[in-house]
Scaffold this motif. Structure first.
Motif, PDB file in Angstrom:
ATOM      1  N   VAL A   1      -4.568   6.500  10.016  1.00  0.00           N
ATOM      2  CA  VAL A   1      -3.338   5.719   9.867  1.00  0.00           C
ATOM      3  C   VAL A   1      -2.731   5.958   8.486  1.00  0.00           C
ATOM      4  CG1 VAL A   1      -2.319   3.409   9.895  1.00  0.00           C
ATOM      5  CG2 VAL A   1      -4.216   3.957  11.435  1.00  0.00           C
ATOM      6  N   CYS A   2      -3.581   5.897   7.481  1.00  0.00           N
ATOM      7  CA  CYS A   2      -3.118   6.096   6.101  1.00  0.00           C
ATOM      8  C   CYS A   2      -2.497   7.478   5.919  1.00  0.00           C
ATOM      9  CB  CYS A   2      -4.287   5.906   5.138  1.00  0.00           C
ATOM     10  SG  CYS A   2      -3.812   5.886   3.404  1.00  0.00           S
ATOM     11  N   ALA A   3      -3.113   8.476   6.514  1.00  0.00           N
ATOM     12  CA  ALA A   3      -2.605   9.848   6.386  1.00  0.00           C
ATOM     13  C   ALA A   3      -1.219   9.990   7.010  1.00  0.00           C
ATOM     14  CB  ALA A   3      -3.583  10.826   7.035  1.00  0.00           C
ATOM     15  N   ILE A   4      -0.997   9.287   8.119  1.00  0.00           N
ATOM     16  CA  ILE A   4       0.314   9.333   8.765  1.00  0.00           C
ATOM     17  C   ILE A   4       1.368   8.672   7.882  1.00  0.00           C
ATOM     18  CG2 ILE A   4       1.662   8.455  10.712  1.00  0.00           C
ATOM     19  CD1 ILE A   4      -0.870   8.772  12.426  1.00  0.00           C
ATOM     20  N   ILE A   5       1.030   7.521   7.315  1.00  0.00           N
ATOM     21  CA  ILE A   5       1.989   6.824   6.449  1.00  0.00           C
ATOM     22  C   ILE A   5       2.267   7.647   5.196  1.00  0.00           C
ATOM     23  CG2 ILE A   5       2.513   4.688   5.212  1.00  0.00           C
ATOM     24  CD1 ILE A   5       0.544   3.237   7.041  1.00  0.00           C
ATOM     25  N   ASP A   6       1.223   8.310   4.697  1.00  0.00           N
ATOM     26  CA  ASP A   6       1.372   9.117   3.484  1.00  0.00           C
ATOM     27  C   ASP A   6       2.444  10.199   3.628  1.00  0.00           C
ATOM     28  OD1 ASP A   6      -0.515   7.738   2.033  1.00  0.00           O
ATOM     29  OD2 ASP A   6      -2.150   9.143   2.459  1.00  0.00           O
ATOM     30  N   VAL A   7       2.624  10.696   4.836  1.00  0.00           N
ATOM     31  CA  VAL A   7       3.623  11.750   5.070  1.00  0.00           C
ATOM     32  C   VAL A   7       5.022  11.260   4.723  1.00  0.00           C
ATOM     33  CG1 VAL A   7       4.726  13.164   6.852  1.00  0.00           C
ATOM     34  CG2 VAL A   7       2.235  12.873   6.852  1.00  0.00           C
ATOM     35  N   PHE A   8       5.274   9.967   4.956  1.00  0.00           N
ATOM     36  CA  PHE A   8       6.605   9.401   4.729  1.00  0.00           C
ATOM     37  C   PHE A   8       6.709   8.639   3.409  1.00  0.00           C
ATOM     38  CE2 PHE A   8       5.812   9.781   9.250  1.00  0.00           C
ATOM     39  CZ  PHE A   8       6.977  10.353   9.733  1.00  0.00           C
ATOM     40  N   ALA A   9       5.591   8.432   2.744  1.00  0.00           N
ATOM     41  CA  ALA A   9       5.556   7.577   1.557  1.00  0.00           C
ATOM     42  C   ALA A   9       6.174   8.243   0.333  1.00  0.00           C
ATOM     43  CB  ALA A   9       4.120   7.171   1.261  1.00  0.00           C
TER      44      ALA A   9
ATOM     45  N   THR B   1       0.822  -1.212   0.000  1.00  0.00           N
ATOM     46  CA  THR B   1       0.000   0.000   0.000  1.00  0.00           C
ATOM     47  C   THR B   1       0.856   1.261   0.000  1.00  0.00           C
ATOM     48  OG1 THR B   1      -0.131  -0.034   2.428  1.00  0.00           O
ATOM     49  CG2 THR B   1      -1.893  -1.144   1.206  1.00  0.00           C
ATOM     50  N   HIS B   2       2.102   1.140   0.517  1.00  0.00           N
ATOM     51  CA  HIS B   2       2.987   2.301   0.601  1.00  0.00           C
ATOM     52  C   HIS B   2       4.442   1.876   0.421  1.00  0.00           C
ATOM     53  CE1 HIS B   2      -0.589   3.548   2.899  1.00  0.00           C
ATOM     54  NE2 HIS B   2      -0.279   4.792   2.556  1.00  0.00           N
ATOM     55  N   PHE B   3       5.244   2.804  -0.064  1.00  0.00           N
ATOM     56  CA  PHE B   3       6.693   2.630  -0.144  1.00  0.00           C
ATOM     57  C   PHE B   3       7.328   3.714   0.729  1.00  0.00           C
ATOM     58  CE2 PHE B   3      10.941   3.334  -1.559  1.00  0.00           C
ATOM     59  CZ  PHE B   3      11.413   2.154  -2.099  1.00  0.00           C
ATOM     60  N   VAL B   4       8.155   3.297   1.675  1.00  0.00           N
ATOM     61  CA  VAL B   4       8.860   4.226   2.556  1.00  0.00           C
ATOM     62  C   VAL B   4      10.324   3.805   2.608  1.00  0.00           C
ATOM     63  CG1 VAL B   4       9.096   5.073   4.927  1.00  0.00           C
ATOM     64  CG2 VAL B   4       6.815   4.676   3.962  1.00  0.00           C
ATOM     65  N   PHE B   5      11.232   4.739   2.450  1.00  0.00           N
ATOM     66  CA  PHE B   5      12.651   4.387   2.506  1.00  0.00           C
ATOM     67  C   PHE B   5      13.010   3.884   3.902  1.00  0.00           C
ATOM     68  CE2 PHE B   5      12.884   7.242  -1.229  1.00  0.00           C
ATOM     69  CZ  PHE B   5      13.484   6.342  -2.113  1.00  0.00           C
ATOM     70  N   ALA B   6      13.887   2.895   3.950  1.00  0.00           N
ATOM     71  CA  ALA B   6      14.230   2.232   5.212  1.00  0.00           C
ATOM     72  C   ALA B   6      14.694   3.217   6.277  1.00  0.00           C
ATOM     73  CB  ALA B   6      15.306   1.168   4.959  1.00  0.00           C
ATOM     74  N   LYS B   7      15.407   4.243   5.869  1.00  0.00           N
ATOM     75  CA  LYS B   7      15.924   5.221   6.833  1.00  0.00           C
ATOM     76  C   LYS B   7      14.808   5.979   7.543  1.00  0.00           C
ATOM     77  CE  LYS B   7      16.467   8.943   3.417  1.00  0.00           C
ATOM     78  NZ  LYS B   7      15.389   9.778   4.000  1.00  0.00           N
ATOM     79  N   ASP B   8      13.623   6.004   6.936  1.00  0.00           N
ATOM     80  CA  ASP B   8      12.497   6.748   7.503  1.00  0.00           C
ATOM     81  C   ASP B   8      11.570   5.881   8.350  1.00  0.00           C
ATOM     82  OD1 ASP B   8      13.322   9.114   6.267  1.00  0.00           O
ATOM     83  OD2 ASP B   8      12.234   8.635   4.420  1.00  0.00           O
ATOM     84  N   LEU B   9      11.815   4.578   8.404  1.00  0.00           N
ATOM     85  CA  LEU B   9      10.925   3.692   9.161  1.00  0.00           C
ATOM     86  C   LEU B   9      10.863   4.041  10.654  1.00  0.00           C
ATOM     87  CD1 LEU B   9      11.481   0.143   7.616  1.00  0.00           C
ATOM     88  CD2 LEU B   9       9.561   1.714   7.270  1.00  0.00           C
TER      89      LEU B   9
END
Length: 379
Positions: free
Chosen positions: A215-223, A189-197
């Protein structure tokens, strides 16, 4: 304050962190690529059931080390089935499928942080969750046909819902997908660089809402949405769908070989090589399973998986699962002797047997736990 609660089992194969109203479950078997043991499955099932009617808002699942989860422990299942009655091995598998169903119908948000290998049973504990976050280190595959098995743990549900016939391609050929491909095809559902996990995780655990949109909105910030690599098979979705939409494995292989006469694309050559090396029986039951999954609910797919696995462990049709384990996992000569050895020798009657109830007075169909919600993942 962070409170580590170690699992009360040898080697603490599941670690649990409690942060506010979030729970972080960590697969802790890094030397085995976090392959799922019976103890791990049992603990995960126990925790997810406990969280369902608690004040827990969110569950984060991740793996320790360089893998998320390399799959179920096929070695343990094979050893158990060989050492005793075949039904002993299926008991391990039964609990795994129940876990998959509980995750699939879980009322709260499950966020799987996939930073490394996710294969087989690892897909079962992540793909059915609402949020699947991958990184540049993610590697997905369903390589079961090389072991004399089939894409299981509900894979016929989530693979059959990928664009076109990409699911048939992934399920039959054991193709490896990276994080960008997982995002493009819908497995992630999302791609986030490992350094940002770490920052993502910190933001998630501070959340105090049951609303998945939050939850989705929070992940979207880093996606991020990085581009596909130039040699990505997903860029050839139209060609893949044209070939893998064929009615039989024989027709799929013939179409690919014809394509390879004029186009020597890497994914085509790899697919042909895999199809020629994999268990012919496994390929045929896998294709039928994925096709049936297109029109079935998750519970039906899991019940079918249980039947097919029971027949594999029982050796109803052949010994291919145990031969695959011997060649790939035990002796490691990579020279399995499949029976039947050719696609044309695998009859419809043989395939049908995998999908029928097991003729054993002590056997019954998979009984899934009662849940309060429908399938939760967005595919």
């Amino acid at each position: 304050m962070l409170n580590y609660v170690m699992a009360t089992l040898k080697k603490s194969q599941i670690l649990k962190e409690e942060k506010h109203r979030a729970r972080i479950l960590i697969l802790n078997r890094p030397k085995k690529f976090n392959a799922l043991s019976y103890n791990m499955i049992s603990l995960l099932l126990k925790n997810f059931k406990a969280y369902e009617d608690s004040n827990v808002r969110l569950v984060i699942l991740k793996g320790k080390g360089k893998s998320f989860c390399a799959g179920g422990d096929a070695v343990a299942i094979a050893h158990t089935a060989v050492a005793g009655h075949w039904s002993l091995g299926i008991k391990i598998y039964e609990k795994q499928l129940k876990l998959n169903y509980v995750m699939a119908t879980f009322k709260k948000s499950q966020v799987s942080l996939i930073n490394g290998i996710v294969m087989g049973g690892g897909a079962g504990i992540s793909m059915h969750g609402r949020f699947r976050v991958v990184t540049e280190n993610a590697v997905f595959a369903m390589p079961e046909t090389s072991l004399g098995l089939f894409p299981d743990v509900g894979a016929s549900y989530f693979l059959s819902r990928l664009p076109g016939f990409f699911g048939e391609y992934v399920g039959l050929t054991g193709a490896r997908l990276d994080g960008t491909e997982m995002l493009a095809c819908g497995l992630a559902t999302h791609f986030v660089f490992a350094k940002d996990l770490p920052m993502l995780e910190e933001a998630l655990v501070k959340m105090d809402s049951l609303d998945p949109a939050v939850v989705c909105a929070i992940i979207d910030v880093f996606a991020q949405k990085p581009p596909l690599k130039k040699n990505s098979a997903f860029l050839s979705l139209e060609i893949i769908s044209r070939h893998f939409s064929k009615g039989t494995v024989e027709e799929i292989l013939s179409a690919l070989e014809h394509e390879a006469e004029s186009v020597t694309t890497e994914w085509i050559l790899a697919a042909i090589q895999w199809l020629k090396a994999a268990s012919p029986s496994s390929l045929k039951i896998s294709l039928r399973s994925i096709r049936e999954g297109r029109v079935q609910e998750i519970n039906q797919c899991l019940i079918r998986d249980y039947r097919m696995a029971s027949h594999s462990l029982r050796r109803t049709v052949n010994n291919d699962f145990f031969e695959g384990c011997r060649a790939i996992l035990f002796d490691k000569d990579k020279q399995p002797k499949w029976n039947p050895s050719k696609l044309e020798l695998v009859t419809k009657e043989m395939v049908d047997q995998y999908f029928a109830k097991v003729d054993d007075e002590d056997w019954e169909d998979l009984q899934l736990p009662a849940t309060s919600g429908p399938y939760r993942a967005k595919l």
